[in-house]
Motif scaffolding. Structure first.
Motif, PDB file in Angstrom:
ATOM      1  N   ARG A 228      10.817  38.654   7.543  1.00 59.82           N
ATOM      2  CA  ARG A 228       9.961  39.104   8.647  1.00 59.82           C
ATOM      3  C   ARG A 228       8.626  38.378   8.563  1.00 59.82           C
ATOM      4  O   ARG A 228       8.010  38.281   7.490  1.00 59.82           O
ATOM      5  CB  ARG A 228       9.753  40.608   8.532  1.00 59.82           C
ATOM      6  CG  ARG A 228       8.938  41.240   9.659  1.00 59.82           C
ATOM      7  CD  ARG A 228       9.693  41.329  10.947  1.00 59.82           C
ATOM      8  NE  ARG A 228       9.064  42.286  11.877  1.00 59.82           N
ATOM      9  CZ  ARG A 228       9.195  42.223  13.178  1.00 59.82           C
ATOM     10  NH1 ARG A 228       9.924  41.275  13.736  1.00 59.82           N
ATOM     11  NH2 ARG A 228       8.609  43.122  13.958  1.00 59.82           N
ATOM     12  N   VAL A 229       8.167  37.856   9.699  1.00 61.72           N
ATOM     13  CA  VAL A 229       6.951  37.040   9.756  1.00 61.72           C
ATOM     14  C   VAL A 229       6.109  37.446  10.961  1.00 61.72           C
ATOM     15  O   VAL A 229       6.642  37.636  12.057  1.00 61.72           O
ATOM     16  CB  VAL A 229       7.314  35.535   9.893  1.00 61.72           C
ATOM     17  CG1 VAL A 229       6.055  34.687   9.961  1.00 61.72           C
ATOM     18  CG2 VAL A 229       8.207  35.077   8.760  1.00 61.72           C
ATOM     19  N   PHE A 230       4.796  37.570  10.759  1.00 58.19           N
ATOM     20  CA  PHE A 230       3.843  37.802  11.847  1.00 58.19           C
ATOM     21  C   PHE A 230       2.853  36.643  11.854  1.00 58.19           C
ATOM     22  O   PHE A 230       2.161  36.414  10.848  1.00 58.19           O
ATOM     23  CB  PHE A 230       3.090  39.116  11.640  1.00 58.19           C
ATOM     24  CG  PHE A 230       3.953  40.340  11.658  1.00 58.19           C
ATOM     25  CD1 PHE A 230       4.165  41.048  12.828  1.00 58.19           C
ATOM     26  CD2 PHE A 230       4.550  40.790  10.492  1.00 58.19           C
ATOM     27  CE1 PHE A 230       4.955  42.195  12.839  1.00 58.19           C
ATOM     28  CE2 PHE A 230       5.345  41.932  10.479  1.00 58.19           C
ATOM     29  CZ  PHE A 230       5.553  42.635  11.659  1.00 58.19           C
ATOM     30  N   LEU A 231       2.768  35.938  12.966  1.00 56.52           N
ATOM     31  CA  LEU A 231       1.915  34.758  13.078  1.00 56.52           C
ATOM     32  C   LEU A 231       0.903  34.947  14.202  1.00 56.52           C
ATOM     33  O   LEU A 231       1.255  35.390  15.296  1.00 56.52           O
ATOM     34  CB  LEU A 231       2.762  33.518  13.389  1.00 56.52           C
ATOM     35  CG  LEU A 231       3.946  33.245  12.458  1.00 56.52           C
ATOM     36  CD1 LEU A 231       4.797  32.117  13.027  1.00 56.52           C
ATOM     37  CD2 LEU A 231       3.465  32.902  11.058  1.00 56.52           C
ATOM     38  N   ARG A 232      -0.362  34.596  13.935  1.00 61.85           N
ATOM     39  CA  ARG A 232      -1.384  34.588  14.991  1.00 61.85           C
ATOM     40  C   ARG A 232      -1.706  33.143  15.313  1.00 61.85           C
ATOM     41  O   ARG A 232      -2.106  32.369  14.430  1.00 61.85           O
ATOM     42  CB  ARG A 232      -2.640  35.329  14.560  1.00 61.85           C
ATOM     43  CG  ARG A 232      -3.730  35.311  15.645  1.00 61.85           C
ATOM     44  CD  ARG A 232      -4.725  36.445  15.491  1.00 61.85           C
ATOM     45  NE  ARG A 232      -5.326  36.474  14.162  1.00 61.85           N
ATOM     46  CZ  ARG A 232      -5.933  37.558  13.655  1.00 61.85           C
ATOM     47  NH1 ARG A 232      -6.002  38.667  14.348  1.00 61.85           N
ATOM     48  NH2 ARG A 232      -6.467  37.504  12.450  1.00 61.85           N
ATOM     49  N   PHE A 233      -1.541  32.773  16.573  1.00 62.86           N
ATOM     50  CA  PHE A 233      -1.679  31.371  16.955  1.00 62.86           C
ATOM     51  C   PHE A 233      -3.127  30.940  17.111  1.00 62.86           C
ATOM     52  O   PHE A 233      -4.009  31.744  17.425  1.00 62.86           O
ATOM     53  CB  PHE A 233      -0.886  31.101  18.242  1.00 62.86           C
ATOM     54  CG  PHE A 233       0.589  31.297  18.049  1.00 62.86           C
ATOM     55  CD1 PHE A 233       1.307  30.465  17.205  1.00 62.86           C
ATOM     56  CD2 PHE A 233       1.250  32.346  18.660  1.00 62.86           C
ATOM     57  CE1 PHE A 233       2.647  30.661  16.997  1.00 62.86           C
ATOM     58  CE2 PHE A 233       2.596  32.554  18.455  1.00 62.86           C
ATOM     59  CZ  PHE A 233       3.299  31.704  17.616  1.00 62.86           C
ATOM     60  N   LYS A 234      -3.331  29.649  16.877  1.00 63.23           N
ATOM     61  CA  LYS A 234      -4.639  29.030  17.038  1.00 63.23           C
ATOM     62  C   LYS A 234      -4.484  27.859  17.996  1.00 63.23           C
ATOM     63  O   LYS A 234      -3.584  27.039  17.833  1.00 63.23           O
ATOM     64  CB  LYS A 234      -5.176  28.554  15.686  1.00 63.23           C
ATOM     65  CG  LYS A 234      -5.405  29.691  14.688  1.00 63.23           C
ATOM     66  CD  LYS A 234      -5.976  29.183  13.379  1.00 63.23           C
ATOM     67  CE  LYS A 234      -6.311  30.320  12.428  1.00 63.23           C
ATOM     68  NZ  LYS A 234      -6.915  29.830  11.162  1.00 63.23           N
ATOM     69  N   ASP A 235      -5.352  27.812  18.986  1.00 65.11           N
ATOM     70  CA  ASP A 235      -5.219  26.835  20.066  1.00 65.11           C
ATOM     71  C   ASP A 235      -5.823  25.491  19.681  1.00 65.11           C
ATOM     72  O   ASP A 235      -6.897  25.431  19.075  1.00 65.11           O
ATOM     73  CB  ASP A 235      -5.907  27.391  21.323  1.00 65.11           C
ATOM     74  CG  ASP A 235      -5.529  26.613  22.569  1.00 65.11           C
ATOM     75  OD1 ASP A 235      -4.565  25.838  22.517  1.00 65.11           O
ATOM     76  OD2 ASP A 235      -6.205  26.784  23.599  1.00 65.11           O
ATOM     77  N   GLY A 236      -5.113  24.409  20.025  1.00 65.50           N
ATOM     78  CA  GLY A 236      -5.660  23.074  19.857  1.00 65.50           C
ATOM     79  C   GLY A 236      -4.824  22.176  18.950  1.00 65.50           C
ATOM     80  O   GLY A 236      -4.214  22.649  17.993  1.00 65.50           O
ATOM     81  N   ALA A 237      -4.820  20.880  19.276  1.00 67.07           N
ATOM     82  CA  ALA A 237      -4.051  19.913  18.497  1.00 67.07           C
ATOM     83  C   ALA A 237      -4.515  19.858  17.040  1.00 67.07           C
ATOM     84  O   ALA A 237      -3.702  19.721  16.114  1.00 67.07           O
ATOM     85  CB  ALA A 237      -4.154  18.531  19.138  1.00 67.07           C
ATOM     86  N   LYS A 238      -5.824  19.978  16.835  1.00 65.95           N
ATOM     87  CA  LYS A 238      -6.359  19.943  15.464  1.00 65.95           C
ATOM     88  C   LYS A 238      -5.807  21.102  14.637  1.00 65.95           C
ATOM     89  O   LYS A 238      -5.488  20.931  13.447  1.00 65.95           O
ATOM     90  CB  LYS A 238      -7.887  20.001  15.497  1.00 65.95           C
ATOM     91  CG  LYS A 238      -8.537  19.817  14.132  1.00 65.95           C
ATOM     92  CD  LYS A 238     -10.053  19.839  14.226  1.00 65.95           C
ATOM     93  CE  LYS A 238     -10.679  19.690  12.833  1.00 65.95           C
ATOM     94  NZ  LYS A 238     -12.167  19.766  12.893  1.00 65.95           N
ATOM     95  N   LYS A 239      -5.671  22.287  15.261  1.00 64.46           N
ATOM     96  CA  LYS A 239      -5.118  23.447  14.561  1.00 64.46           C
ATOM     97  C   LYS A 239      -3.643  23.205  14.222  1.00 64.46           C
ATOM     98  O   LYS A 239      -3.154  23.642  13.172  1.00 64.46           O
ATOM     99  CB  LYS A 239      -5.263  24.713  15.396  1.00 64.46           C
ATOM    100  CG  LYS A 239      -6.712  25.107  15.688  1.00 64.46           C
ATOM    101  CD  LYS A 239      -7.479  25.401  14.398  1.00 64.46           C
ATOM    102  CE  LYS A 239      -8.901  25.830  14.689  1.00 64.46           C
ATOM    103  NZ  LYS A 239      -9.685  26.053  13.444  1.00 64.46           N
ATOM    104  N   GLY A 240      -2.940  22.513  15.139  1.00 67.07           N
ATOM    105  CA  GLY A 240      -1.550  22.154  14.864  1.00 67.07           C
ATOM    106  C   GLY A 240      -1.446  21.219  13.674  1.00 67.07           C
ATOM    107  O   GLY A 240      -0.575  21.375  12.807  1.00 67.07           O
ATOM    108  N   ASP A 241      -2.354  20.241  13.616  1.00 68.42           N
ATOM    109  CA  ASP A 241      -2.374  19.301  12.483  1.00 68.42           C
ATOM    110  C   ASP A 241      -2.647  20.040  11.167  1.00 68.42           C
ATOM    111  O   ASP A 241      -2.011  19.771  10.144  1.00 68.42           O
ATOM    112  CB  ASP A 241      -3.444  18.228  12.700  1.00 68.42           C
ATOM    113  CG  ASP A 241      -3.133  17.307  13.876  1.00 68.42           C
ATOM    114  OD1 ASP A 241      -1.953  17.242  14.273  1.00 68.42           O
ATOM    115  OD2 ASP A 241      -4.061  16.666  14.390  1.00 68.42           O
ATOM    116  N   GLU A 242      -3.608  20.958  11.204  1.00 74.40           N
ATOM    117  CA  GLU A 242      -3.959  21.709   9.999  1.00 74.40           C
ATOM    118  C   GLU A 242      -2.789  22.567   9.512  1.00 74.40           C
ATOM    119  O   GLU A 242      -2.574  22.713   8.302  1.00 74.40           O
ATOM    120  CB  GLU A 242      -5.174  22.610  10.273  1.00 74.40           C
ATOM    121  CG  GLU A 242      -6.465  21.827  10.460  1.00 74.40           C
ATOM    122  CD  GLU A 242      -7.618  22.703  10.948  1.00 74.40           C
ATOM    123  OE1 GLU A 242      -7.389  23.923  11.172  1.00 74.40           O
ATOM    124  OE2 GLU A 242      -8.739  22.181  11.113  1.00 74.40           O
TER     125      GLU A 242
END
Length: 379
Positions: A228-242
């Motif tokens: 079971r996983v709970f994820l809070r998303f972060k907007d932006g390409a830089k956040k995707g890279d991180e």
């Protein structure tokens, strides 16, 4: 369909009578009450307003969200027509007011907006683009066929909850299935449950990045037969890279039980397990707040929840652990009490705690050689 009434949390719901839960025309698993308790607690902490339970069955999860959390609008969906009819019955059992039914949709508007739908989950999520603050995917088996649609339907700073019950592929019993579904090589043995959880999160990370988003893991765990996983998303390409930078590989020595991790896009050595998530498995503040709520709230499995969260609350955010029984077996030693090994490690200045992944294991920042040294000294 013969029905019986049960109580869970603040909800009363009708569920089908069946000798085995898997034979019922609409699925209800009483063993997942703890899962639903933890989900209610987390939703109360994050205070999401628009919530979707995409695969609802009896509607128990969505009804508990509506009764026990601040959610203002809760959608419950199931492709099974029998489930849709049962959700409507269960809504009437728990909420006053007239339910308006329009073919495959039903609405109940009162203090909260409650919506029941009889649609394919992917179709529903694709139609409700960037609409929900919180989406719950709780399928039978793998969640992968619903993931892309969920990522389009959740808001770019929303929360996604995912259950995976296909533990056999993720834990290495069916490695080809894990490769097909999760594009990762799983491991068997004592580390399989944490590795399986991290493979699931790592796969989601690769999906999320293509939408120029990243995420924070709020809470992730293994229990019984599921992840079971709970994820809070972060907007932006830089956040995707991180987020992608927290992926990597696990190496494991079968002879002595030593493991190593490598943060890298590609493995540098052979016999690498992954790619998998090497970042945090919890937000400490979130878990502590959930534990406080569990102490004072009415939930279905209060004692079990408090014990479980108590262990996770103390766990350090360190990838992987040492199972003392497996270590002893691999190194021709006698197993010793986990508590004693932890005590010695702490006396020597290391972090060390029990872990929810195994009752005979410990998480520590001490090197492998130190753990073996202590185990030998206790012979």
């Amino acid at each position: 369909m013969e029905l019986t009434e049960i109580n869970e949390g603040k909800a009363r719901v009708l569920v089908p009578k069946a000798e085995r839960i898997y034979d019922a025309p609409v699925f209800y698993n009483p063993m997942m009450a703890l899962n639903r308790d933890l989900s209610v607690l987390l939703l109360k902490v994050v205070k999401a307003k628009k919530v979707l339970d995409a695969l609802s069955a009896t509607g128990i999860r969505g009804i508990r969200y509506a009764l026990e959390t601040p959610a203002a609008e809760v959608w419950m969906n199931d492709i099974n027509p029998d489930a849709f009819k049962l959700i409507i019955k269960n809504l009437a059992l728990n909420f006053p007011g007239k339910i308006e039914i329009h073919e495959k949709k039903a609405f109940l508007k009162g203090n909260k907006v409650l919506v029941a739908t009889n649609l394919d989950a992917n179709r529903l999520m694709n139609e409700q683009f960037r609409y929900f603050d919180f989406i719950d995917l709780d399928p039978f088996g793998s969640p992968m066929e619903f993931l892309d649609s969920a990522l389009r339907s959740v808001k770019r700073k929303g929360v996604l909850a995912i259950t995976a019950t296909d533990t056999a592929p993720l834990c290495g019993a069916h490695p080809k299935a894990c490769l097909r579904k999760y594009n990762a090589v799983p491991i068997r043995g004592e580390l399989c449950h944490e590795a399986g959880l991290r493979i699931l999160i790592g796969t989601v990370a690769r999906y999320v990045a293509k939408y120029d988003m990243g995420f924070e893991v709020l809470f992730a765990y293994y229990k019984d037969h599921y992840f079971r996983v709970f994820l809070r998303f972060k907007d932006g390409a830089k956040k995707g890279d991180e987020t992608l930078e927290k992926l990597g590989y696990l190496y494991f020595n079968e002879k002595n039980g030593k493991f190593e991790i490598e943060r890298s896009f590609l493995p540098s050595k052979t016999k690498a397990y992954g790619p998998l998530w090497l970042g945090e498995l919890k937000n400490q503040e979130i878990v502590e707040e959930m534990h406080k709520l569990a102490e004072r709230e009415e939930i279905a499995e209060k004692k079990k929840v408090l014990k479980f969260l108590g262990i996770i609350k103390e766990e350090p955010n360190i990838p992987f652990f040492y199972d003392t029984h497996a270590l002893a077996r691999r190194n021709n030693l006698e197993a010793r009490k986990v508590a004693k090994i932890i005590e010695i490690l702490e006396e020597e200045g290391y972090k060390a705690t029990r872990t929810h992944f195994s009752p005979t294991a410990l998480k520590t920042n001490a090197p492998f050689e130190k753990v073996i040294e202590i185990l030998k000294s206790l012979q």
